[in-house]
Each structure stands twice: as structure tokens, then as C-alpha cells.
Write a protein that holds these residues in place. Structure first.
Motif, short mmCIF file in Angstrom:
data_model
loop_
_atom_site.label_atom_id
_atom_site.label_comp_id
_atom_site.label_asym_id
_atom_site.label_seq_id
_atom_site.Cartn_x
_atom_site.Cartn_y
_atom_site.Cartn_z
N HIS A 170 -11.42 9.12 22.84
CA HIS A 170 -10.08 9.06 22.29
C HIS A 170 -9.98 9.84 20.98
CE1 HIS A 170 -9.36 6.32 25.43
NE2 HIS A 170 -9.80 5.22 24.85
N GLU A 171 -11.00 9.74 20.16
CA GLU A 171 -10.97 10.43 18.87
C GLU A 171 -12.36 10.98 18.57
OE1 GLU A 171 -9.57 7.96 15.77
OE2 GLU A 171 -7.58 7.64 16.64
N GLU A 177 -2.24 4.89 29.78
CA GLU A 177 -1.39 4.24 28.78
C GLU A 177 -2.15 3.11 28.11
OE1 GLU A 177 2.47 3.03 29.91
OE2 GLU A 177 2.97 4.89 30.97
N ARG A 198 -0.22 1.19 21.06
CA ARG A 198 0.10 2.60 20.91
C ARG A 198 0.08 3.07 19.46
NH1 ARG A 198 4.92 3.16 25.48
NH2 ARG A 198 3.54 2.87 27.28
N GLU A 199 -0.06 2.15 18.54
CA GLU A 199 -0.24 2.56 17.15
C GLU A 199 -1.67 3.03 16.90
OE1 GLU A 199 0.90 -0.57 14.57
OE2 GLU A 199 3.03 -0.53 15.15
N TYR A 200 -2.60 2.53 17.70
CA TYR A 200 -4.00 2.88 17.54
C TYR A 200 -4.42 4.02 18.47
CZ TYR A 200 -9.01 2.16 16.86
OH TYR A 200 -10.34 2.34 16.55
N HIS A 201 -3.82 4.06 19.66
CA HIS A 201 -4.16 5.10 20.65
C HIS A 201 -2.88 5.76 21.15
CE1 HIS A 201 -8.32 3.90 20.80
NE2 HIS A 201 -8.01 2.67 21.16
N ARG A 202 -3.00 7.01 21.51
CA ARG A 202 -1.88 7.75 22.08
C ARG A 202 -2.06 7.87 23.59
NH1 ARG A 202 -0.97 13.31 18.99
NH2 ARG A 202 0.70 13.33 20.56
N ASP A 203 -0.97 7.61 24.34
CA ASP A 203 -1.01 7.80 25.79
C ASP A 203 -1.25 9.28 26.10
OD1 ASP A 203 -0.29 5.17 25.79
OD2 ASP A 203 1.80 5.53 26.37
N PHE A 204 -1.87 9.55 27.25
CA PHE A 204 -2.03 10.94 27.66
C PHE A 204 -1.87 11.08 29.16
CE2 PHE A 204 -6.33 9.19 27.50
CZ PHE A 204 -6.91 9.62 28.68
#
Length: 840
Positions: free
Chosen positions: A506-507, A459, A463-469
Motif C-alpha cells: 500500500h505504501e 476497496e 479510506r482515511e488510511y488507505h486509498r482504493d485502487f
């Protein structure tokens, strides 16, 4: 292992039909039974003769408990009588209740007798002085069962409301420490089904029958569910008991079965066909189990554990069946090792006597263990010694518990140094079935043990920049690192597979960019780190392995200081720690090396990590500006100054958390879990109630301003002189501002500084001079005799353009310090001419 059945053992008529109780004396020499008549029987172990009878006792004795010298029996008329085992006769009436007695327990030292009845309160009676009585009164309904912890420090009371009430006996008045709900089911005191919570012999857990006819184990430290003995009985459990060494569990049920379970695997290893069993006890050191039935029969079952399983009774004390044993799992951040072949106590959180998990508490404080070579365990974090280099406990830790059954291992005569064990910064040990793999300002990663696999969740705070997985983890990752670019995991070798690292960005602008790499066979991972440029792995082979962010091996070399301890990284820099030469105290010196991987330059080579005596590293990390920081077990945060210049680095304390104002006067009792140093603040998690690690639900982050320990907060508050108080605060501000300026100067010189960094440099110089001006103002108010120090303060100013010194002259003039003003003007002139010397 398949369960086996056995031939029947013939019962002995002991009492008329009805509830029949029994108890062995701790030495195992006698077995006492009591039942629905007025006779109590005392059997001699190993004798085939008739038992000794004690006649004319109260009718319907429902409970019995024994020491080596006496026993007590509780009857339906509410009386609790004490009997001498030497004369087999009535001694005295210990206490009386207005309602039937339901259960009795005697503390390990024989001083206290716990009496549970149909009354709502439980009496704790002093067996030496019956007028000395304590009470357990927190439960709203009658208590069906009471049991003492092996140390006598706790009592578990199983209440008819379906809750287990755990009391501490360490204070003058018993204190309720935990209510365990959802384990046992509500049962009336007179039913045959059991709700008894029995303590494991190692003292770290208790077990109780559940609604589903299983036996659930709960840890004493965290009161969390651990392993369960399930799927055995088809009827309610009526009796249960651990073997003396905790290796086996025996349970009896209304399904007419007695089941024998192996503690380690929670598997049934034997089945016995006996109906209506109401009580069951193990002999203290022989392979004998005795039990009674509601028909009044006594069964003394010799060689109860048959075949290879009998060897389990000969072993030392077995640990309670934890999902993840806190004695076997640790973050490894404590200094541990061997001294003269003997394990030392956990020094990562300070030396102390064993906790309630240790042998001190199991044996009691009066037990003489024969000197200083006795093993001490630490929970508390604190966790016992004897781990391998991966921070996990080896099987050798079981040998130390042989003391409990009178055995003692020969100690090694070979001397061995005490080494710092490896640890992963930001990770926590297992607590129940979950643990944090990583905690920092980017986010946090944790794993949950699902027996056959783990599940990992990551987490992020933003969360606007990264998505939890979230993903299923068949590899059982035990270490992780997290930053703005990606997440790094590693797992130990298992099931014939090598240790492995896994990086997930992440990306990416390609379809798939995550990668896995296996290490050579026989090599385990001790620590990992992740920067914006590289992945760093230290291993048990003392290798430092560096990979690019896309998995290309970049560098492999053997670390000079070994065994390896940990690592951290920032941009192109990596910091590695390892064990160095042995010091005078028998501990290896902790050494660190900082290297610029990209330029292949060594900044600091095998320099010493400055720790106070007995302290250890709890975490190591780089600040947001790239300065190495450590947080030690004494609660001090230190930063490495001048680390880019070989041979010039030194550890400077930025904050001593023991001196925080919130702790002054004992107002709070808390410790701090280090997370990061960023934006000129120490970010941490506040731990309360003696916790050593953060736990779930997700903890909140707190932050504290830096405060270099120049003087204690208490001294400042208690000072009778306002000027002394104010001056001390300003002196700390000056020292701290100078340190922050020095760190920024090193950064600006070593990198292509941005405009904002140079502007920040000018601002920090002004902050230093501002603190000195304020300190000068205090000195001028103090009187003419402080003129020398006032002039010294002016000489410390950075003041590139002379403006600050000019302001200093105005301050002196305001307070009428004419001579001081003249001295300041002379100093300004010398600086302008470039002739200022080092002195005044």
C-alpha cells in the motif's frame, strides 16, 4: 468456424396461408401441424406417405402441443381440444377461454397443460381432470408465450408488457419467483415476432430474443445475464429452439434466414435461406429440424446439421452457455471426491438430493436411475463434483449427463478415496461476470470478467488510511489476500504462461516496490496467504513456498499431507492444511500444520482438523490476537486452544450459529459467511434466501458475540425454573471466559507482552471469578441441597489475592449458609498455606 449455406428443401403444403403451428411427440415418432383451416395433420417420422388428417376441428388453430399419447390444439375461438394419437380423433374439450388461444405447453409428465390467451391470466389445466385448474395471475397484460422447465417445476410466461414472469410449480398454488425485465420487448399477441423464453435442456438457464435481435441467456439460480447469441439476424426473431442436448441453437428471423449457432462458442455454424418461418422444432433424437411458415407450408429438414457439426448432436447434454459456469467454478470449500470411481454429492453444505439444476429435476422424481451410483449435483452454493485440484470442473462432468439420452457410462471398479478440494479463504465463486477475491475486515477485492481481460477493484473500510485502487488485469487473477500492508494476487497458468503471484504494497518509501514471481512450469497455485512478515503459497506439486514481503524466496518444502487444501498466516506463523490418511467413511482426514517460519519451529505437526461427520471447512483464518480459527459447513466457529505447545492443541467451539436466538422458532432463515474473529466477536455476512455466498452490491458486515454451545437457546427460554435458566447462562459465561483467558495466557507467555496485554490478562481473570461469584449466588438461592456444588464453584476461582474467596464467603453468609461459609473459610486457609488438594 465459418458459417455455411445449404441447398433448399422443398416444403409440403400443410394448411392455407396463416399462422401454422407444429409439435413433435417426445418420442419423435409423430409430428403434428395445425393451421388456419379445420384440419389437423399427423405425420409419421420417416414415412414418405400422406399424413393422417383429423377433420372437423375448430377453425384457425393457433397453437399445438403434444405428448406420446395425445396432443392439444388451441384455436382462435378460445377452445383447447384434446386429441388421441392412438385413434387420431377428438377426445375431449380440455378448456375454453373467451378470447383466442395464443400458446400452449405441456409439462414433461403430461399432467398439466399451460394455456396462454388474450386474457391476462394463464390457465394451468390438469389433463386428467379438466376441473382441476390453476392460474397465473401476476401479469397485468396477456401472455404471448408459455414454456415449462425441463423438470416441470417452473413456467416462464412472456407477457406483452415486455416482462418474463417466472412461476414456481412446486407448491399447491403457482408462486411468482421472478420478473425478468429488460430482456424481451413488448409485443402484441398476434404479431409474428417472438418473445418466447425457452429453457435450456440442462434446466439451469433460459434464453429469449432481445430488442437488439440477439438471444440472451439468463441463469435460473441468479436470473443474471450470461452469454448472448448476437450479431446474427438483421430482422426480428420469429422462432428459436435448442437442440435436444443443448449443443446447438436454431433461430429464424424476418431477414429470411434460419441460423444455426454452436452453444459453447455462440458462433454461427450454418445459415439457411427460408422466409416467413413462424415455428421451429427439433426432432427428439434424429438430425431433423421441422418448421412451418406463414404460407402454411411444412418443411421437414433431414440432416439439418451437416459435416463435423453433426457430431455435436451425438454428444451428451451440453451445459448452458454461462459467462462463468457455476458447475465449473467453486471456492472449493466443500469435501468432494470419488467413491468407487463415482462422484459423490456435495457434502460441504450437507448431503441432499439434487437441486433443480440436477438430473433429478431434469428427469423428474419418478425416473428410476438404477441405484445409488447415480450422480447428484448440488448448486447452492452447491455445486457439482468432478473438479480438478484448482476447484475447476473438468470436461468429465459432461459424461454423467449421458443418462438423458439413454446412454450410461461404465463405472470404474477401482476404489478411490474422497479428498478435500483446495479453496481460497474469503473468496467466492463466479456469479454472473463477477466474484469476490477477498473479504476481510481490512476491505475487499473483487474482479469483473470483461471477456478479453478482467478488471480488479480493491476497496478499504478505512479510506482515511488507505486509498482504493482499480486496475485492468490481463493476467486473470483468481485469488487475493488483503491486509494493512499490501495486497497479494495470484493467477493460474494460461496460454503457455506459468502460474504467477503479484504483491502490491500500500505504501513504500521507494519509487516502486510491487513484484511478480512466476512458479515453475506445470505447477498451479491452490491457495495463498499474506501476513505482516511473509507471503505463503501452496501448489499442486504439494510445495509450500514462502517469500518475504519484497519477493525474496525464503523457504520451499513439500507438505506431508497431500493434496494441499489451503493455508493461512499471521505474523511469523503459517498454517497449512492437506489431505491425510483415509478414514472409515472413505474420506481423507484433514490435517493441519502450524509453523513459526522465522524461528523454524513446528508448533503442531500434521494434527487432525476436528470436524463433525459430513462437515467441511468453509474458511480458516487467524483472529486479531493470532489464534487459528475455522468455520465449518454446519455453522460452527472453532478456535485452536494451546496451539503453540506441540501435541496440546484442541479445537474448541466458540459459537454455533444454528443456536443463535434470532433463529429460535424458525423466525429467520439465514446462514452466515465468515469474515473474521476480532475484538471478541464473530464478524460475518448474513446470507438470506438460500444464498451460499455474498454478492453485489457490497454486503454489510454483522457481528455476533461468542456463545459456547453449553445448552440450546430454546432450552433456556422454555425453562420453567428461572434459577435453572439463569444458572445455565452463567455457566456458559464461565466456560467462555475461561477459554478467552486461556488464549490470552498463551499469548502473553509466548510473546513479549505489552503492559496493556498484562492488564487485560488481569481483567480476564477477574471476569472468570466474577462469573463464578454470580453462579455461586444462584446456587445459594437454590437451597441447602446445593451446597456441594456451591463449594465446588468457589474452588474453581483463580483468585490470586484471596479477595474473591472472601466475597464468596459473604454471599454464603447473606443467604444464611453457615456450613458453606465455614467450608469456604477452610478453602481460603488452605490456599493461603498452599495445602489445597485437587478434591474437596
Amino acid at each position: 468456424m465459418a458459417a455455411v449455406s445449404h441447398q433448399q428443401v422443398r416444403g409440403r403444403p400443410a394448411h392455407p396461408p396463416g399462422i401454422t403451428s407444429l409439435a413433435y411427440t417426445p418420442d419423435g415418432k409423430r409430428l403434428i401441424t395445425a393451421g388456419s383451416n379445420d384440419v389437423i395433420r399427423v405425420y409419421a417420422t420417416g414415412s414418405t406417405g400422406e399424413p393422417r388428417n383429423i377433420d372437423n376441428c375448430p377453425d384457425n388453430n393457433l397453437a399445438v402441443a403434444a405428448t406420446n399419447d395425445f396432443f392439444i390444439a388451441g384455436s382462435e375461438d378460445g377452445s383447447v381440444s384434446m386429441y388421441s394419437l392412438e385413434t387420431c380423433s377428438f377426445d375431449k374439450l380440455l378448456t375454453r377461454c373467451p378470447v383466442p388461444i395464443r400458446d400452449l405447453a405441456i409439462s414433461p409428465d403430461g399432467q398439466w397443460a399451460a394455456v396462454a390467451s388474450d386474457d391476462t391470466e394463464v390457465k394451468i389445466v390438469d389433463t386428467r381432470d379438466m376441473t382441476n385448474v390453476l392460474f397465473l395471475r401476476e401479469q397485468p397484460k396477456p401472455v404471448k408465450h408459455v414454456t415449462f422447465h425441463p423438470s416441470g417445476s417452473y413456467i416462464a410466461a412472456s407477457c406483452t408488457d415486455g416482462i418474463i414472469y417466472v412461476y414456481s410449480m412446486t407448491k399447491t398454488i403457482p408462486e411468482l419467483v421472478k420478473k425478468l425485465d429488460g430482456i424481451i420487448r413488448p409485443l402484441e399477441t398476434d404479431v409474428e415476432a417472438s418473445a418466447c423464453a425457452i429453457w435450456h435442456p440442462d434446466g439451469r438457464a433460459l434464453a429469449a430474443p432481445t430488442v437488439t435481435r440477439d438471444v440472451q441467456v439468463l441463469s435460473r439460480n441468479e436470473w443474471e445475464k450470461q452469454r448472448a447469441f448476437s450479431g446474427g439476424h438483421m430482422g426480428d426473431i420469429t422462432a428459436l429452439a435448442w437442440s435436444p442436448n443443448g449443443a446447438l441453437l436454431a433461430t429464424a428471423g424476418k431477414d429470411r434466414k434460419i441460423l444455426l449457432w454452436e452453444t459453447k462458442t455462440q458462433k454461427i455454424v450454418a445459415r439457411y435461406d427460408y422466409a416467413d418461418v413462424t415455428k421451429l422444432v427439433w426432432h427428439s433424437h434424429e438430425n431433423i429440424v421441422s418448421f412451418t411458415t406463414s404460407d402454411g407450408e411444412l418443411f421437414i429438414y433431414e440432416d439439418f446439421v451437416a459435416g463435423n457439426n453433426a457430431n455435436l448432436l451425438e454428444d451428451a447434454l451440453h451445459p448452458a452457455p454461462f459467462i462463468h459456469d457455476p458447475l465449473a467454478e467453486t471456492s472449493g470449500n466443500a469435501r468432494k471426491g470419488l467413491t468407487n470411481g463415482l462422484k459423490d454429492s456435495d457434502q460441504g453444505y450437507g448431503r441432499r438430493r439434487g437441486s433443480l439444476d440436477s438430473l433429478d429435476d431434469i428427469l423428474g422424481p419418478d425416473m428410476d436411475l438404477g441405484g445409488d451410483d447415480f450422480v447428484e449435483d448440488d448448486d447452492g452454493a452447491g455445486y457439482a463434483d468432478g473438479r480438478n485440484i484448482n476447484g475447476k470442473r473438468t470436461n468429465g462432468h459432461l459424461d454423467d449427463l449421458d443418462i438423458l439420452d439413454g446412454k450410461r457410462r461404465a463405472t470404474s471398479q477401482s476404489w478411490q478415496p474422497n479428498t478435500h478440494q483446495s479453496f481460497q479463504p474469503g473468496s467466492t465463486p463466479w456469479r454472473g461476470n463477477r466474484r469476490y477475491l477477498c473479504l476481510n475486515l481490512t476491505g475487499f477485492a473483487w474482479t469483473v470478467d470483461q471477456d478479453t481481460h478482467h478488471t480488479v477493484t480493491v476497496e478499504f473500510y478505512d479510506r482515511e488510511y488507505h486509498r482504493d485502487f482499480h486496475f485492468t488485469d490481463p493476467y486473470l487473477y483468481d485469488k487475493a489476500c488483503l491486509n494493512e500492508n499490501g495486497t497479494l494476487f495470484s493467477c493460474p497458468p494460461a496460454n503457455g504462461n506459468s502460474a504467477m503471484i503479484f504483491y502490491r504494497p500500500h505504501e513504500t518509501w521507494t519509487a516502486r516496490a510491487d513484484w511478480r514471481t512466476e512458479l515453475p512450469n506445470g505447477e498451479d497455485i491452490t491457495a495463498i496467504s499474506l501476513s505482516d512478515s511473509y507471503v505463503t503459497v501452496t501448489t499442486t506439486a504439494n510445495y509450500v513456498r514462502v517469500f518475504t514481503l519484497f519477493g525474496t524466496p525464503f523457504k520451499v518444502y513439500r507438505q506431508k499431507s497431500s493434496p494441499t487444501v489451503t493455508c493461512a498466516s499471521w505474523r511469523d506463523y503459517i498454517l497449512t492444511m492437506g489431505n491425510g490418511p483415509v478414514g472409515a467413511d472413505g474420506w481423507t482426514t484433514l490435517l493441519y500444520t502450524i509453523e513459526n517460519i522465522k524461528r523454524d519451529e513446528i508448533c503442531q505437526s500434521e494434527d487432525i482438523v476436528a470436524l463433525s461427520e459430513g462437515a467441511s471447512i468453509k474458511s480458516v483464518f487467524f483472529s486479531d490476537n493470532g489464534d487459528p480459527c475455522i468455520y465449518d459447513s454446519t455453522g460452527v466457529l472453532l478456535v485452536l486452544q494451546h496451539w503453540r505447545t506441540p501435541g496440546q492443541a484442541r479445537w474448541v467451539p466458540m459459537l454455533d450459529t444454528k443456536l443463535l436466538e434470532r433463529l429460535v422458532g424458525g423466525r429467520k432463515e439465514e446462514t452466515y459467511w465468515p469474515v473474521a474473529v476480532a475484538q471478541d466477536k464473530f464478524h460475518c455476512i448474513i446470507l438470506k434466501g438460500g444464498d451460499q455466498y455474498p454478492y453485489f452490491p457490497k454486503p454489510l458486515l454483522s457481528e455476533f458475540d461468542f456463545k459456547i454451545p453449553c445448552s440450546t437457546a430454546t432450552a433456556l427460554e422454555d425453562s420453567e425454573e428461572p434459577l435453572v435458566n439463569e444458572g445455565s447462562k452463567l455457566e456458559e459465561t464461565y466456560v467462555r471466559s475461561s477459554l478467552m483467558l486461556s488464549l490470552l495466557e498463551d499469548l502473553v507467555v509466548a510473546t513479549n507482552a505489552t503492559h496493556s496485554q498484562r492488564a487485560d490478562l488481569s481483567r480476564r481473570e477477574t471476569e472468570v471469578d466474577k462469573a463464578l461469584l454470580q453462579l455461586l449466588n444462584v446456587e445459594c438461592r437454590g437451597g441447602e441441597d446445593r451446597g456441594m456444588k456451591a463449594l465446588e464453584i468457589v474452588s474453581l476461582m483463580k483468585d490470586r489475592n484471596g479477595k474473591m474467596i472472601e466475597l464468596a464467603g459473604k454471599i454464603a453468609d447473606r443467604f444464611g449458609r453457615t456450613v458453606l461459609k465455614e467450608k469456604i473459610e477452610e478453602l481460603a486457609e488452605k490456599r493461603l498455606m498452599g495445602t489445597e488438594d485437587d478434591g474437596l
